[in-house]
Design a protein around this motif. Structure first.
Motif, PDB file in Angstrom:
ATOM      1  N   ILE A   1     -21.698 -29.339  54.567  1.00 40.93           N
ATOM      2  CA  ILE A   1     -20.822 -29.925  54.879  1.00 40.93           C
ATOM      3  C   ILE A   1     -20.165 -31.243  53.915  1.00 40.93           C
ATOM      4  O   ILE A   1     -19.051 -31.178  53.865  1.00 40.93           O
ATOM      5  N   PHE A   2     -21.209 -31.653  53.271  1.00 40.91           N
ATOM      6  CA  PHE A   2     -20.797 -32.643  52.120  1.00 40.91           C
ATOM      7  C   PHE A   2     -19.948 -32.417  51.051  1.00 40.91           C
ATOM      8  O   PHE A   2     -18.960 -33.158  50.609  1.00 40.91           O
ATOM      9  N   HIS A   3     -20.054 -30.933  50.859  1.00 36.05           N
ATOM     10  CA  HIS A   3     -18.963 -30.499  49.798  1.00 36.05           C
ATOM     11  C   HIS A   3     -17.843 -29.617  50.283  1.00 36.05           C
ATOM     12  O   HIS A   3     -16.959 -29.759  49.649  1.00 36.05           O
ATOM     13  N   VAL A   4     -18.263 -28.901  51.183  1.00 33.44           N
ATOM     14  CA  VAL A   4     -17.331 -28.112  51.726  1.00 33.44           C
ATOM     15  C   VAL A   4     -16.151 -28.786  52.360  1.00 33.44           C
ATOM     16  O   VAL A   4     -14.949 -28.337  52.437  1.00 33.44           O
ATOM     17  N   THR A   5     -16.432 -29.844  53.048  1.00 34.88           N
ATOM     18  CA  THR A   5     -15.428 -30.571  53.843  1.00 34.88           C
ATOM     19  C   THR A   5     -15.050 -31.884  52.943  1.00 34.88           C
ATOM     20  O   THR A   5     -15.564 -32.054  51.691  1.00 34.88           O
ATOM     21  N   THR A   6     -14.212 -32.663  53.663  1.00 34.51           N
ATOM     22  CA  THR A   6     -13.770 -33.831  52.885  1.00 34.51           C
ATOM     23  C   THR A   6     -14.763 -34.898  53.078  1.00 34.51           C
ATOM     24  O   THR A   6     -15.401 -35.043  53.778  1.00 34.51           O
ATOM     25  N   HIS A   7     -14.566 -36.057  52.053  1.00 31.68           N
ATOM     26  CA  HIS A   7     -15.043 -37.305  51.917  1.00 31.68           C
ATOM     27  C   HIS A   7     -14.226 -38.261  51.753  1.00 31.68           C
ATOM     28  O   HIS A   7     -13.187 -38.007  51.515  1.00 31.68           O
TER      29      HIS A   7
ATOM     30  N   GLN B   1     -18.077 -41.843  50.307  1.00 31.04           N
ATOM     31  CA  GLN B   1     -18.854 -41.876  51.655  1.00 31.04           C
ATOM     32  C   GLN B   1     -18.435 -40.622  52.451  1.00 31.04           C
ATOM     33  O   GLN B   1     -17.539 -40.036  52.086  1.00 31.04           O
ATOM     34  N   SER B   2     -19.403 -40.286  53.241  1.00 27.75           N
ATOM     35  CA  SER B   2     -19.234 -39.168  53.965  1.00 27.75           C
ATOM     36  C   SER B   2     -19.240 -39.562  55.740  1.00 27.75           C
ATOM     37  O   SER B   2     -19.830 -40.157  56.043  1.00 27.75           O
ATOM     38  N   HIS B   3     -18.222 -38.534  56.309  1.00 25.39           N
ATOM     39  CA  HIS B   3     -18.135 -38.875  58.037  1.00 25.39           C
ATOM     40  C   HIS B   3     -19.464 -38.980  58.584  1.00 25.39           C
ATOM     41  O   HIS B   3     -19.646 -39.753  59.465  1.00 25.39           O
ATOM     42  N   ALA B   4     -20.032 -37.866  58.049  1.00 30.93           N
ATOM     43  CA  ALA B   4     -21.537 -37.472  58.708  1.00 30.93           C
ATOM     44  C   ALA B   4     -21.356 -37.623  60.357  1.00 30.93           C
ATOM     45  O   ALA B   4     -22.457 -38.040  61.043  1.00 30.93           O
ATOM     46  N   MET B   5     -20.392 -36.953  60.820  1.00 33.04           N
ATOM     47  CA  MET B   5     -20.364 -36.783  62.259  1.00 33.04           C
ATOM     48  C   MET B   5     -21.665 -35.815  62.859  1.00 33.04           C
ATOM     49  O   MET B   5     -21.923 -35.145  61.895  1.00 33.04           O
ATOM     50  N   MET B   6     -22.054 -36.248  64.039  1.00 35.56           N
ATOM     51  CA  MET B   6     -23.427 -35.234  64.396  1.00 35.56           C
ATOM     52  C   MET B   6     -22.918 -33.645  64.585  1.00 35.56           C
ATOM     53  O   MET B   6     -23.986 -33.074  64.184  1.00 35.56           O
ATOM     54  N   GLU B   7     -21.875 -33.505  65.006  1.00 38.82           N
ATOM     55  CA  GLU B   7     -21.909 -31.992  65.172  1.00 38.82           C
ATOM     56  C   GLU B   7     -21.034 -31.402  63.850  1.00 38.82           C
ATOM     57  O   GLU B   7     -20.090 -31.997  63.392  1.00 38.82           O
TER      58      GLU B   7
END
Lengths: 326, 216, 737
Positions: free
Chosen positions: C280-286, C190-196
């Protein structure tokens, strides 16, 4: 996004002439083109802005149909009282697509020309025969839940993502164009989109420089119009399966039926045999199943999208039941 | 887990597979994607002049034609109220009003809007008096992190206009109805192009419902 | 102060206290006018440059060569960082900042391979696509489920719960239990998917760095940046007054911050950068996917005698954090024989880390559905089953609960929701072409407390200024802190200036793990207590007897204006909170109950939520309006987890195919119908001086399970593989009429 030169077209013929130059793209709504340019999937060297061409009218035709200008916005088309009253399937299909903001921008011509949502097509680091002929199809052995089950080739299993075009296919629309020499032609929507076959990168019948000027709708056929879109969330999602149906039935008997499908194939899908089986048949499970069999003849899944075959069957059954009720 | 075993295997593969396209084929099933033979360097871009009417003020900008309307607002005019959430029309945070209609400002080029009129979140309030939607968003707690909020409010302003003009939606039962009633279900469908990950959704709907009854 | 003893009566217990009142969000006006500024939006010089990340496009291997010549010649480009020209960095506290561009190795897909800086965003983006990277791939392990054989025990970490727990003889007790349930659930990536998007702007003045960055825990981030860049902590300043959502995705210092800082130092110009939504999906965490086996053994009356929960999750070989999905299984229900185990599978995919309610969010998707399965097996109402298994003390630690009102939440929710109208037999209720069902699940989330500090100063103009390096990620921190300070000093909220989001202020816990309000709020409370004592001293009053109201201090029939007591310079006080023995002496959780009604289309299998209710207890509620919003937000995360969210891994490339918001589905307006959250009154004297408990993650814990159980009740499909999309229920739908 690669650098490009920007030109605003003042006349249609000038636009078409300018677009003969290799690397040129017309831009109208831009909602799909800019999306792809940012990811360098599309890399035009020249953009010709056609937003100020006089292509933004919806007019009655002498035969009782409608002529929809290529730059009529999806929201305006959906809200047009003539479309709402006489072509409900088209209005509903348009309203099911994207979001209100996108529909306010996206145009009739651009919607027809929008490109697939295949994840691998969108990612320039992945093989894709549509984007880069000869590189392979990553979707075939990859994650392909949203991909096509009909009309595919061993080179491409992408779907056409439009809702609008599915309704137009059921309505037997014609696509009007003007080529660089100023010659007009009218292409039946059935022929407008191509099968991927050996050349998945070529998606339509348009020649370089040829510009879509309008879509014409014949007078509405008799019967109940339904657009049913099945998707993973309640709104703002592409179709897994959609059905555009125009069914003329009374007293438990079907006089005529037109059925077009989205989410299943590389182009809006329509099977004459299915409609022939329904014409004159009684509105019952046997007839509906027969139609579904004809539509899904030759369908094959690629793993994650296997469910689309039974889903399409069940959705069609539900739509036909609803259309022939009462 | 056997670490040693893994290291050995990796090393062997590295040796076997390095430097050839076949190696990649073995791992992914594909030849390496050929990098397209485009010209090596990007061309310099001549700026294009564009006049924009923003929140009632005229601005002349000289922009790289690649500049989206959103980036023109944020980076060239310091109007950072419009947000970049996805830059691909998938979230709605960048929603502005173009000649009164809501659009995603990230998916359009500024140069395409020469002479046109744009309203952003900064232009909704009347001086110190908040727009009814803005006041209702505060009262109903229609925002949490605030990043989608400008887009939600501009979108709601556009949506209310569409509704008053009789625009139907996908959930409108009778498309032929001239003025479909703006029920909560209608608001939700019409606002679905604005994602709020904090999920202030019920509060946003309540705020819009309240503002819908307020003349603007 | 450290939390070593229960809290007695205090100033917040005043029934007229403003703490708890539904005060409008004090930053609301800034947010609805677009004036609140986020990391990428700070006033910039004309010298500011724009950075754009180039991601590695393979899952594992190394960069054989990297050709930046074309990109360097591209208009506007001023710098390209690769591993060849990036200075070495400290590794310090590894989990808080990751060094970037250290060498040619690619450890996961999307790891930054280069950073292109140009005069404009458009130029940087175009040039980034001109960077040619030639890779040497090696085979990697990508998919969790096909690599379970490599699972190992994560190392036990100081201050963290042990990965394993055992009480009694689970194996024997389960084998001999008259009723047994043995089920395996899977939850997706899953991904946080925050808006910013993650964004940073780095500005150097000499050897001092100012970093405007979207970060949930600034004090920790400041230290991580300093260690990574090998510089003194005091030379690093992080500023983040507004953060466009985090949900755990901005707990750590991400690549955007370090890359911007390094590039800005090399250029001696400000550099700002934001990850693209796709990056965001790859560079940051999930959040890792999980495989969870749950075993429940009961006697014939449904009393649990054996409870077991085995969890597999994945992470990079260099990472030790695992998805703590069985933590609530250790404490939620009775059972003399217990076994929980967490195993970690080393995978070569991007870094797995905390996402809203790490552990509970996915653990309770399994546990609370297993309880529903057990209830069906026993022919018991699911609420009744939970009542039969309500413990009187923590069943593993054998310590009392600090406060626990799970049954009250279940019963109150049942009454409000109309649970008695539920037909326990699945597939019985139709509404047109929809099959309708109801589901219930318990909510439970651990209640931590962290060290935090605060400073307050009352000035002669009557303004109380409070400062903390605390953040407000949408949680309402500004508002609840204002309420605490206003109540403590007897000042109206508009006399409080709340300054957060800057590491120049006292070090704070930050926002994460549901500890933010309790920790920072208690530090502020402590500072206010000290200030009250100082003011009482200045007034010659007994601090214990003094009352603060309307800008005055009163005691023994005397009253003084506070502004007359603070002198020309104002009066200052510091405060601090730290966790203490009450965390060890009491089992601390917040609790709740989720109720959901869903409809399943009997033709297409489409699943739509119809209504949802959460009833919670979480100690003192600090603002009933923002608390409700936050709880609903968590519940909607649960809707996403149940029905929509999942990153799809392509094991050939090691990447997530649906890496954008068009194809990673999070709930939209139309997915969220009538939904409400209610808090029952509770004060927890063992948790912290505010007597509050964390609420940011309670709402998601168990929420998705209520939907899953409702789906089963609606159509008879027991889907154990999340998310529950229509294809997974198609086969059980009735034959069409």
């Amino acid at each position: 996004m690669k650098a490009f030169t920007y030109e605003r077209a003042e006349t249609i013929t000038r636009a078409a002439a300018a677009a003969v130059k290799p690397g040129t793209k017309f831009i109208a709504g831009g909602t799909n083109l800019l999306d792809l340019m940012k990811l360098q999937v599309e890399t035009p060297s020249q953009l010709v802005d056609i937003n100020r061409l006089p292509l933004d009218k919806i007019e009655d035709t002498s035969d009782g149909g409608l002529r929809i200008g290529a730059t009529v916005r999806n929201s305006d088309l959906a809200a047009d009282p003539r479309v709402r009253r006489r072509y409900g399937v088209l209005s509903r299909a348009l309203l099911s697509g994207a979001s209100a903001q996108l529909r306010n921008k996206a145009t009739t011509g651009g919607n027809l020309l929008q490109r697939t949502r295949c994840y691998y097509f969108y990612d320039v680091t992945k093989p894709c025969n549509k984007r880069e002929p000869g590189s392979g199809c990553a979707a075939l052995g990859g994650f392909n839940r949203i991909h096509a089950v009909l009309g595919t080739s061993e080179l491409c299993i992408a779907t056409h993502p439009s809702d609008m075009a599915v309704a137009m296919r059921a309505l037997d629309a014609n696509v009007e164009t003007l080529d660089a020499e100023g010659k007009a032609r009218s292409i039946p929507i059935a022929d407008f989109h191509r099968f991927p076959a050996r050349t998945p990168q070529i998606e339509t019948m348009l020649k370089p420089g040829e510009i879509v000027t309008a879509v014409t709708l014949p007078p509405p056929p008799p019967g109940t119009q339904i657009y049913r879109k099945v998707r993973d969330r309640a709104s703002y999602a592409f179709a897994l399966v959609s059905v555009a149906a125009i069914v003329d039935a009374a007293g438990g008997r079907i006089r005529s039926a037109r059925l077009a499908f989205g989410g299943l194939a590389s182009k809006p899908w329509r099977v004459a045999q299915a409609e022939e089986r329904l014409a004159g048949a009684s509105a019952d499970a046997e007839a509906f199943d027969g139609a579904a069999n004809a539509v899904l003849d030759g369908a094959r899944g690629y793993g994650h999208n296997d469910f689309k075959v039974p889903l399409a069957r069940r959705t069609l059954r539900a739509v036909l039941t609803e259309a022939t009720r009462a | 887990m056997d670490n040693d075993d893994r290291r050995v295997r990796v090393t062997r593969r590295t040796v076997l597979e390095s430097g050839t396209a076949t190696a990649a084929l073995m791992l992914t099933g594909f030849p390496e994607v050929a990098l397209s033979a485009e010209p090596l360097s990007d061309k310099a871009v001549a700026p294009v002049a564009v006049d924009l009417q923003i929140n009632g003020q005229s601005h002349t900008l000289h922009l790289d034609p690649r500049t989206t309307l959103l980036d023109a607002l944020r980076e060239h005019l310091a109007l950072t109220g419009s947000k970049k959430g996805c830059d691909h029309g998938q979230c709605g945070a960048c929603t502005v009003l173009l000649d009164g209609r809501r659009i995603n400002s990230c998916l359009t080029l500024a140069v395409m809007h020469d002479g046109q009129s744009i309203t952003t979140i900064e232009g909704l309030a009347d001086g110190a008096t908040l727009h009814p939607l803005q006041a209702a968003f505060i009262a109903h707690d229609g925002c949490q992190c605030g990043y989608c909020t400008s887009g939600q409010i501009c979108s709601a302003a556009g949506m209310l206009g569409e509704s008053r003009a009789g625009m139907p939606s996908y959930v409108t039962a009778d498309l032929a109805e001239a003025r479909p009633e703006l029920t909560d279900a209608e608001i939700r469908e019409r606002m679905s192009g604005n994602i709020c990950r904090c999920a202030a959704y019920p509060n946003i709907v309540a705020a819009i419902r309240e503002a819908a009854g307020t003349p603007t | 102060m450290d939390m070593n003893a229960p809290i007695g009566q205090n100033a917040l217990d005043d029934p007229k206290s403003i703490v708890g009142k539904p005060l409008d969000r004090i930053d609301g006006r800034l947010k609805v006018t677009g004036a609140a500024r986020y990391a990428y939006e700070f006033a910039q010089e004309t010298t500011t440059t724009y950075g754009y990340v180039v991601e590695a496009a393979i899952g594992k291997g190394r960069i054989r060569s990297i050709d930046t010549r074309a990109a360097e010649r591209s208009p506007g480009v001023v710098l390209i960082l690769t591993h060849r020209n990036t200075p070495g960095q400290g590794t310090g506290s590894h989990h808080e900042a990751h060094p970037v561009l250290t060498d040619a190795n690619v450890n996961y897909y999307g790891q930054p391979a280069a950073f292109v800086v140009a005069e404009t965003f458009e130029q940087a983006r175009a040039a980034a696509y001109l960077v040619r990277v030639d890779y040497e791939r090696v085979a990697g392990k990508y998919a969790l489920e096909s690599n379970l054989k490599y699972a190992g025990s994560p190392p036990a970490q100081e201050g963290q719960p042990h990965p394993d727990s055992a009480v009694g003889d689970f194996t024997g007790a389960f084998a001999s239990a008259p009723v047994q349930l043995d089920v395996t659930y899977t939850t997706p990536l899953q991904s946080h998917a925050m808006m910013e998007p993650h964004a940073s702007m780095a500005v150097w003045e000499g050897d001092k760095l100012t970093l405007h960055t979207a970060n949930q825990m600034l004090s920790q981030g400041q230290e991580a940046v300093a260690r990574t860049l090998k510089m003194p902590v005091e030379n690093v300043r992080l500023i983040s007054p507004f953060i466009g959502g985090g949900f755990g995705g901005k707990l750590w210092v991400n690549a955007d911050a370090i890359l911007a800082a390094i590039a800005a130092r090399q250029l001696n110009r400000p550099v700002k950068t934001a990850l693209t939504r796709q990056q965001i999906f790859h560079v940051t965490t999930h959040r890792s996917d999980t495989v969870q086996r749950i075993r429940l053994g009961t006697d014939r009356d449904g009393r649990i005698v054996a409870i077991g929960h085995d969890v597999f999750s994945g992470n990079l070989p260099s990472e030790q954090s695992f998805e703590t999905a069985a933590m609530q299984t250790r404490t939620l229900y009775v059972g003399a024989n217990r076994l929980t185990r967490h195993r970690l599978v080393p995978l070569d995919i991007p870094i797995a880390s905390s996402m809203r309610a790490p552990g509970e969010a996915v653990g309770m998707l399994a546990l609370e559905c297993a309880m529903d399965e057990l209830a069906a097996k026993l022919n018991l109402d699911p609420i009744d089953l939970r009542i039969r298994n309500e413990p009187t003390e923590d069943p593993e630690k054998h310590i009392p609960y600090s406060s626990r009102h799970l049954i009250a939440c279940l019963q109150e929710g049942a009454k409000r929701f109309g649970w008695d109208k539920r037909n326990p037999k699945p597939g019985q209720v139709a509404d047109g072409r929809w099959l309708v069902g109801m589901g219930v699940a318990a909510a439970s989330r651990g209640n931590p407390l962290r060290t935090s500090k605060a400073n307050v100063r009352l000035d002669p103009d009557g303004i109380l200024t409070a400062k903390m390096a605390m953040t407000d990620i949408g949680t309402g921190t500004y508002t609840i802190m204002t309420q605490i300070a206003a109540e403590m000093l007897g000042l109206p909220p508009d006399r409080i200036r709340m300054e957060l989001g800057d590491t120049r202020f006292p070090e704070a816990a930050g926002s994460g793990g549901s500890f933010g309000a309790a920790s920072a709020g208690s530090a502020l409370f402590d500072a206010c207590e000290t200030l009250r004592a100082k003011l009482a001293g200045a007034a010659g009053m007994d601090p214990k007897a003094a009352r603060f109201a309307d800008g005055n201090i009163e005691a023994g029939g005397r009253s003084k204006r506070l502004t007359d007591l603070v002198g020309n310079a104002g009066m200052e006080a510091d405060g601090e909170i730290g966790p203490g023995t009450t965390l060890k002496d009491f089992s601390q959780q917040s609790y709740g109950a989720h109720f959901a009604e869903v409809a399943v289309d009997m033709d297409t299998g489409e699943i739509r939520l119809r209504r949802m209710l959460g009833v919670f207890t979480a100690g003192r509620i600090l603002n009933e309006k923002t608390a409700r919003s936050q709880a609903i937000g968590g519940m909607v995360f649960g809707i996403g987890a149940a029905l929509e969210e999942g990153l799809n891994l392509d094991p050939r490339f090691g990447h997530f195919v649906n890496h954008d918001l068009a194809e990673y589905h999070v709930p939209v307006h139309a997915d969220v119908p009538v939904i409400d959250a209610v808090f029952l009154p509770e004060l927890d004297t063992k948790s912290n001086p505010l007597k509050s408990k964390g609420i940011g993650e309670l709402g998601i814990s168990g929420a998705g399970a209520a939907l899953a159980n409702a789906i089963y009740n609606a159509c008879g499909a027991r889907v154990r593989d999340y998310p529950i999309t229509l294809d997974k229920v198609l086969t059980v739908l009735p034959v069409q009429a």
